[in-house]
Design a protein around this motif. Structure first.
Motif, PDB file in Angstrom:
ATOM      1  N   HIS A 128      18.212  -7.765  12.389  1.00 41.45           N
ATOM      2  CA  HIS A 128      18.511  -8.466  11.130  1.00 41.45           C
ATOM      3  C   HIS A 128      17.248  -8.789  10.328  1.00 41.45           C
ATOM      4  N   THR A 129      16.141  -8.210  10.723  1.00 38.94           N
ATOM      5  CA  THR A 129      14.860  -8.517  10.081  1.00 38.94           C
ATOM      6  C   THR A 129      14.886  -8.250   8.575  1.00 38.94           C
ATOM      7  N   PHE A 130      15.560  -7.194   8.149  1.00 39.27           N
ATOM      8  CA  PHE A 130      15.538  -6.801   6.741  1.00 39.27           C
ATOM      9  C   PHE A 130      16.833  -7.114   5.991  1.00 39.27           C
ATOM     10  N   ASP A 131      17.652  -7.985   6.543  1.00 38.91           N
ATOM     11  CA  ASP A 131      18.945  -8.268   5.920  1.00 38.91           C
ATOM     12  C   ASP A 131      18.803  -8.784   4.485  1.00 38.91           C
ATOM     13  N   ASP A 132      17.928  -9.776   4.299  1.00 36.14           N
ATOM     14  CA  ASP A 132      17.747 -10.348   2.959  1.00 36.14           C
ATOM     15  C   ASP A 132      17.197  -9.308   1.984  1.00 36.14           C
ATOM     16  N   ALA A 133      16.255  -8.507   2.460  1.00 32.41           N
ATOM     17  CA  ALA A 133      15.663  -7.482   1.593  1.00 32.41           C
ATOM     18  C   ALA A 133      16.694  -6.415   1.241  1.00 32.41           C
ATOM     19  N   GLN A 134      17.509  -6.030   2.202  1.00 36.41           N
ATOM     20  CA  GLN A 134      18.531  -5.015   1.934  1.00 36.41           C
ATOM     21  C   GLN A 134      19.534  -5.518   0.901  1.00 36.41           C
ATOM     22  N   LEU A 135      19.938  -6.755   1.025  1.00 37.03           N
ATOM     23  CA  LEU A 135      20.874  -7.330   0.053  1.00 37.03           C
ATOM     24  C   LEU A 135      20.259  -7.391  -1.341  1.00 37.03           C
ATOM     25  N   GLN A 136      18.996  -7.751  -1.405  1.00 42.54           N
ATOM     26  CA  GLN A 136      18.346  -7.842  -2.712  1.00 42.54           C
ATOM     27  C   GLN A 136      18.236  -6.473  -3.380  1.00 42.54           C
ATOM     28  N   ILE A 137      17.921  -5.444  -2.627  1.00 45.62           N
ATOM     29  CA  ILE A 137      17.824  -4.095  -3.188  1.00 45.62           C
ATOM     30  C   ILE A 137      19.208  -3.579  -3.569  1.00 45.62           C
ATOM     31  N   TYR A 138      20.216  -3.907  -2.777  1.00 46.21           N
ATOM     32  CA  TYR A 138      21.591  -3.508  -3.098  1.00 46.21           C
ATOM     33  C   TYR A 138      22.002  -4.135  -4.434  1.00 46.21           C
ATOM     34  N   THR A 139      21.704  -5.410  -4.582  1.00 45.01           N
ATOM     35  CA  THR A 139      22.037  -6.106  -5.829  1.00 45.01           C
ATOM     36  C   THR A 139      21.268  -5.533  -7.012  1.00 45.01           C
ATOM     37  N   LEU A 140      20.020  -5.184  -6.781  1.00 44.02           N
ATOM     38  CA  LEU A 140      19.205  -4.593  -7.843  1.00 44.02           C
ATOM     39  C   LEU A 140      19.804  -3.267  -8.309  1.00 44.02           C
ATOM     40  N   MET A 141      20.204  -2.418  -7.364  1.00 41.99           N
ATOM     41  CA  MET A 141      20.803  -1.135  -7.742  1.00 41.99           C
ATOM     42  C   MET A 141      22.131  -1.345  -8.461  1.00 41.99           C
ATOM     43  N   GLN A 142      22.884  -2.326  -8.011  1.00 39.64           N
ATOM     44  CA  GLN A 142      24.191  -2.588  -8.624  1.00 39.64           C
ATOM     45  C   GLN A 142      24.058  -3.062 -10.075  1.00 39.64           C
ATOM     46  N   ARG A 143      23.124  -3.938 -10.314  1.00 41.80           N
ATOM     47  CA  ARG A 143      22.987  -4.518 -11.651  1.00 41.80           C
ATOM     48  C   ARG A 143      22.173  -3.637 -12.601  1.00 41.80           C
ATOM     49  N   LEU A 173       0.817  -1.212   0.000  1.00 40.45           N
ATOM     50  CA  LEU A 173       0.000   0.000   0.000  1.00 40.45           C
ATOM     51  C   LEU A 173       0.854   1.266   0.000  1.00 40.45           C
ATOM     52  N   SER A 174       2.144   1.113   0.192  1.00 41.26           N
ATOM     53  CA  SER A 174       3.015   2.283   0.278  1.00 41.26           C
ATOM     54  C   SER A 174       3.430   2.764  -1.105  1.00 41.26           C
ATOM     55  N   PRO A 175       3.424   4.078  -1.348  1.00 40.16           N
ATOM     56  CA  PRO A 175       3.907   4.610  -2.631  1.00 40.16           C
ATOM     57  C   PRO A 175       5.417   4.464  -2.782  1.00 40.16           C
ATOM     58  N   LYS A 176       6.121   4.138  -1.674  1.00 41.57           N
ATOM     59  CA  LYS A 176       7.569   3.961  -1.720  1.00 41.57           C
ATOM     60  C   LYS A 176       7.960   2.484  -1.633  1.00 41.57           C
ATOM     61  N   GLU A 177       7.051   1.609  -1.984  1.00 39.86           N
ATOM     62  CA  GLU A 177       7.329   0.169  -1.912  1.00 39.86           C
ATOM     63  C   GLU A 177       8.499  -0.201  -2.813  1.00 39.86           C
ATOM     64  N   VAL A 178       9.429  -0.992  -2.300  1.00 37.60           N
ATOM     65  CA  VAL A 178      10.557  -1.467  -3.092  1.00 37.60           C
ATOM     66  C   VAL A 178      10.204  -2.816  -3.711  1.00 37.60           C
ATOM     67  N   SER A 179      10.934  -3.172  -4.738  1.00 34.89           N
ATOM     68  CA  SER A 179      10.642  -4.396  -5.473  1.00 34.89           C
ATOM     69  C   SER A 179      11.378  -5.578  -4.846  1.00 34.89           C
ATOM     70  N   LEU A 180      10.615  -6.483  -4.245  1.00 32.25           N
ATOM     71  CA  LEU A 180      11.172  -7.668  -3.613  1.00 32.25           C
ATOM     72  C   LEU A 180      10.446  -8.906  -4.112  1.00 32.25           C
ATOM     73  N   ASP A 181      11.162 -10.029  -4.175  1.00 34.82           N
ATOM     74  CA  ASP A 181      10.490 -11.250  -4.610  1.00 34.82           C
ATOM     75  C   ASP A 181       9.689 -11.844  -3.455  1.00 34.82           C
ATOM     76  N   SER A 182       8.864 -12.820  -3.786  1.00 46.46           N
ATOM     77  CA  SER A 182       7.938 -13.392  -2.805  1.00 46.46           C
ATOM     78  C   SER A 182       8.673 -14.097  -1.667  1.00 46.46           C
ATOM     79  N   ARG A 183       9.816 -14.715  -1.959  1.00 48.75           N
ATOM     80  CA  ARG A 183      10.556 -15.425  -0.913  1.00 48.75           C
ATOM     81  C   ARG A 183      11.028 -14.455   0.164  1.00 48.75           C
ATOM     82  N   VAL A 184      11.591 -13.344  -0.264  1.00 55.85           N
ATOM     83  CA  VAL A 184      12.093 -12.361   0.702  1.00 55.85           C
ATOM     84  C   VAL A 184      10.940 -11.758   1.493  1.00 55.85           C
TER      85      VAL A 184
END
Length: 246
Positions: free
Chosen positions: A205-220, A180-191
């Motif tokens: 460490h709740t958002f560790d997997d999500a942070q890594l996925q967004i970092y990788t997304l920005m990098q690629r 519902l957030s206008p600032k929602e980031v793109s994450l897969d269903s597993r994360v």
């Protein structure tokens, strides 16, 4: 003579009708005539007033109902909007105090630093001025929320107070994970499933997997475009012209 007969006779006389009081079927006919006369009389004067009053009553009732619904709806919307704005202000304040200020107020980079950004994404993200320039680029691509989320997670992972962790975890979830957030980031269903489980008892460490996925997304995805963008090239050119070594 029965009282009702006397009344009927007097009524007929008042209407200008003379003669004997009819009996049986004639009395029924007389009653019909009386009802017709009364209906015509009502139609001529009384009925419109009653209809007008009824119509006004209906309009008044509808208006009241309409006004009440509108007031209620407006009040509910106002409360919801104020609640959303309050949450956004709290979240924005937390994020700003934990990293956004560092980006906005970062010192001017040197030519060597700007050139090093092209060597790796890690070097770009480790440099405050690099994050600032990259964030400006993301803003032009309408994906600034990725950097904001990453920054929020960086500071969140350093938190040790359990109460603050729970509060900030909720704010980060509402701002960047909720659909519902206008600032929602793109994450897969597993994360997302991992986060939903972790939110039952959030930790640093709740958002560790999500942070890594967004970092990788920005990098690629975003980093290569940033290196070829006018934002980066103009900054490098400007600093190179100002540098005495160039």
């Amino acid at each position: 003579m029965p009282t009702d007969v006397i009344k009927a006779k007097n009524y007929l006389l008042s209407l200008g009708i003379h003669g004997e009081i009819p009996m049986g079927s004639e009395r029924m006919e007389m009653r019909k005539r009386q009802m017709s006369v009364q209906q015509e009389s009502v139609a001529g004067g009384t009925a419109p007033t009653q209809q007008d009053q009824q119509g006004q009553g209906n309009r008044g009732s509808n208006a009241c109902c309409f006004c009440w619904c509108c007031c209620c709806s407006c009040s509910c919307l106002t409360v919801r909007n104020e609640d959303r704005e309050n949450r956004n202000r709290r979240a924005s304040y937390d994020v700003k105090g934990e990293g956004t200020g560092e980006i906005e107020d970062s010192p001017k980079p040197t030519v060597e630093e700007v050139r090093s950004w092209g060597q790796s994404f890690d070097k770009l993200m480790r440099c405050p001025a690099g994050r600032s320039a990259f964030r400006q680029f993301l803003r032009t691509e309408f994906s600034e929320e990725n950097m904001l989320f990453w920054l929020a997670c960086e500071e969140f992972s350093k938190e040790t107070n359990k109460t603050i962790i729970e509060e900030k975890a909720r704010l980060i979830y509402e701002d960047y994970i909720s659909i519902l957030s206008p600032k929602e980031v793109s994450l897969d269903s597993r994360v997302r499933e991992v986060i939903n489980r972790n939110m039952l008892e959030p930790t640093s460490h709740t958002f560790d997997d999500a942070q890594l996925q967004i970092y990788t997304l920005m990098q690629r995805d975003s980093y290569p475009r940033f290196m070829n963008s006018p934002v980066y090239k103009n900054l490098l050119k400007s600093l190179s012209e100002q540098s005495p070594e160039s």
